[in-house]
Motif scaffolding. Structure first.
Motif, PDB file in Angstrom:
ATOM      1  N   ASN A   1       0.850  -1.178   0.000  1.00 42.85           N
ATOM      2  CA  ASN A   1       0.000   0.000   0.000  1.00 42.85           C
ATOM      3  C   ASN A   1       0.896   1.242   0.000  1.00 42.85           C
ATOM      4  O   ASN A   1       1.810   1.343   0.831  1.00 42.85           O
ATOM      5  CB  ASN A   1      -0.890  -0.059   1.241  1.00 42.85           C
ATOM      6  CG  ASN A   1      -1.748   1.152   1.423  1.00 42.85           C
ATOM      7  OD1 ASN A   1      -1.237   2.269   1.525  1.00 42.85           O
ATOM      8  ND2 ASN A   1      -3.037   0.941   1.495  1.00 42.85           N
ATOM      9  N   PRO A   2       0.673   2.205  -0.905  1.00 41.68           N
ATOM     10  CA  PRO A   2       1.532   3.392  -0.979  1.00 41.68           C
ATOM     11  C   PRO A   2       1.639   4.161   0.339  1.00 41.68           C
ATOM     12  O   PRO A   2       2.713   4.663   0.684  1.00 41.68           O
ATOM     13  CB  PRO A   2       0.873   4.255  -2.064  1.00 41.68           C
ATOM     14  CG  PRO A   2       0.129   3.282  -2.918  1.00 41.68           C
ATOM     15  CD  PRO A   2      -0.343   2.204  -1.978  1.00 41.68           C
ATOM     16  N   GLU A   3       0.546   4.241   1.081  1.00 42.05           N
ATOM     17  CA  GLU A   3       0.600   4.960   2.359  1.00 42.05           C
ATOM     18  C   GLU A   3       1.484   4.220   3.361  1.00 42.05           C
ATOM     19  O   GLU A   3       2.284   4.837   4.075  1.00 42.05           O
ATOM     20  CB  GLU A   3      -0.813   5.127   2.929  1.00 42.05           C
ATOM     21  CG  GLU A   3      -0.843   5.985   4.181  1.00 42.05           C
ATOM     22  CD  GLU A   3      -2.254   6.217   4.678  1.00 42.05           C
ATOM     23  OE1 GLU A   3      -2.421   6.308   5.907  1.00 42.05           O
ATOM     24  OE2 GLU A   3      -3.179   6.310   3.847  1.00 42.05           O
ATOM     25  N   GLU A   4       1.364   2.896   3.405  1.00 37.84           N
ATOM     26  CA  GLU A   4       2.211   2.119   4.309  1.00 37.84           C
ATOM     27  C   GLU A   4       3.675   2.205   3.901  1.00 37.84           C
ATOM     28  O   GLU A   4       4.565   2.265   4.749  1.00 37.84           O
ATOM     29  CB  GLU A   4       1.753   0.665   4.360  1.00 37.84           C
ATOM     30  CG  GLU A   4       0.414   0.499   5.062  1.00 37.84           C
ATOM     31  CD  GLU A   4      -0.125  -0.918   4.987  1.00 37.84           C
ATOM     32  OE1 GLU A   4       0.249  -1.668   4.043  1.00 37.84           O
ATOM     33  OE2 GLU A   4      -0.917  -1.278   5.864  1.00 37.84           O
ATOM     34  N   LYS A   5       3.930   2.223   2.602  1.00 37.81           N
ATOM     35  CA  LYS A   5       5.301   2.377   2.097  1.00 37.81           C
ATOM     36  C   LYS A   5       5.879   3.706   2.572  1.00 37.81           C
ATOM     37  O   LYS A   5       7.011   3.759   3.070  1.00 37.81           O
ATOM     38  CB  LYS A   5       5.308   2.297   0.571  1.00 37.81           C
ATOM     39  CG  LYS A   5       6.671   2.521  -0.043  1.00 37.81           C
ATOM     40  CD  LYS A   5       6.589   2.499  -1.561  1.00 37.81           C
ATOM     41  CE  LYS A   5       7.889   2.915  -2.195  1.00 37.81           C
ATOM     42  NZ  LYS A   5       7.795   2.996  -3.646  1.00 37.81           N
ATOM     43  N   ARG A   6       5.117   4.762   2.419  1.00 38.70           N
ATOM     44  CA  ARG A   6       5.565   6.093   2.838  1.00 38.70           C
ATOM     45  C   ARG A   6       5.830   6.115   4.346  1.00 38.70           C
ATOM     46  O   ARG A   6       6.873   6.614   4.789  1.00 38.70           O
ATOM     47  CB  ARG A   6       4.511   7.138   2.456  1.00 38.70           C
ATOM     48  CG  ARG A   6       4.924   8.563   2.635  1.00 38.70           C
ATOM     49  CD  ARG A   6       3.921   9.570   2.066  1.00 38.70           C
ATOM     50  NE  ARG A   6       2.507   9.193   2.243  1.00 38.70           N
ATOM     51  CZ  ARG A   6       1.701   8.722   1.271  1.00 38.70           C
ATOM     52  NH1 ARG A   6       2.160   8.565   0.050  1.00 38.70           N
ATOM     53  NH2 ARG A   6       0.450   8.411   1.514  1.00 38.70           N
ATOM     54  N   ASP A   7       4.908   5.551   5.113  1.00 37.38           N
ATOM     55  CA  ASP A   7       5.086   5.508   6.571  1.00 37.38           C
ATOM     56  C   ASP A   7       6.329   4.709   6.963  1.00 37.38           C
ATOM     57  O   ASP A   7       7.066   5.097   7.873  1.00 37.38           O
ATOM     58  CB  ASP A   7       3.851   4.903   7.247  1.00 37.38           C
ATOM     59  CG  ASP A   7       2.622   5.788   7.151  1.00 37.38           C
ATOM     60  OD1 ASP A   7       2.761   6.982   6.798  1.00 37.38           O
ATOM     61  OD2 ASP A   7       1.515   5.268   7.418  1.00 37.38           O
TER      62      ASP A   7
ATOM     63  N   TYR B   1       9.073   4.128   5.095  1.00 43.62           N
ATOM     64  CA  TYR B   1      10.269   4.895   4.747  1.00 43.62           C
ATOM     65  C   TYR B   1      10.498   6.046   5.728  1.00 43.62           C
ATOM     66  O   TYR B   1      11.637   6.318   6.117  1.00 43.62           O
ATOM     67  CB  TYR B   1      10.182   5.425   3.316  1.00 43.62           C
ATOM     68  CG  TYR B   1      10.711   4.456   2.286  1.00 43.62           C
ATOM     69  CD1 TYR B   1      12.085   4.280   2.090  1.00 43.62           C
ATOM     70  CD2 TYR B   1       9.837   3.723   1.493  1.00 43.62           C
ATOM     71  CE1 TYR B   1      12.570   3.394   1.146  1.00 43.62           C
ATOM     72  CE2 TYR B   1      10.316   2.831   0.544  1.00 43.62           C
ATOM     73  CZ  TYR B   1      11.682   2.675   0.367  1.00 43.62           C
ATOM     74  OH  TYR B   1      12.165   1.795  -0.570  1.00 43.62           O
ATOM     75  N   ASP B   2       9.433   6.723   6.135  1.00 43.54           N
ATOM     76  CA  ASP B   2       9.566   7.820   7.106  1.00 43.54           C
ATOM     77  C   ASP B   2      10.127   7.305   8.430  1.00 43.54           C
ATOM     78  O   ASP B   2      11.056   7.885   8.994  1.00 43.54           O
ATOM     79  CB  ASP B   2       8.223   8.508   7.345  1.00 43.54           C
ATOM     80  CG  ASP B   2       7.777   9.369   6.169  1.00 43.54           C
ATOM     81  OD1 ASP B   2       8.593   9.640   5.254  1.00 43.54           O
ATOM     82  OD2 ASP B   2       6.578   9.750   6.153  1.00 43.54           O
TER      83      ASP B   2
END
Length: 75
Positions: A14-20, A22-23
């Motif tokens: 999921n793109p949001e989980e990926k972003r989270d 990486y953050d």
């Protein structure tokens, strides 16, 4: 999902989980690769330890009456 012979692992998240992820990794000073390899090593180590534990427990367990009776049954 296909498995190739290269050293690459490809997966979709999921793109949001990926972003989270990486953050969070960035805040901890980790790369995704470093984090993944650490998690993979820990998983394999713990998995092998569980297997060794269960093998040792199985080897030290006395035969049950049912197993013992079947193994000594005369035909």
């Amino acid at each position: 999902m296909p498995r190739g012979e290269s050293g690459r692992i490809v997966l979709e998240v999921n793109p949001e989980e990926k972003r989270d992820l990486y953050d969070a990794l960035g805040q901890d000073g980790l790369t995704l690769k470093d984090w993944f390899l650490g998690q993979a090593r820990r998983y394999l180590r713990d998995r092998n330890q569980r297997e060794l534990f269960f093998e040792a427990a199985e080897a030290s367990r006395p035969f049950s009456a049912g197993k013992n009776a079947e193994s000594t049954k005369q035909t």
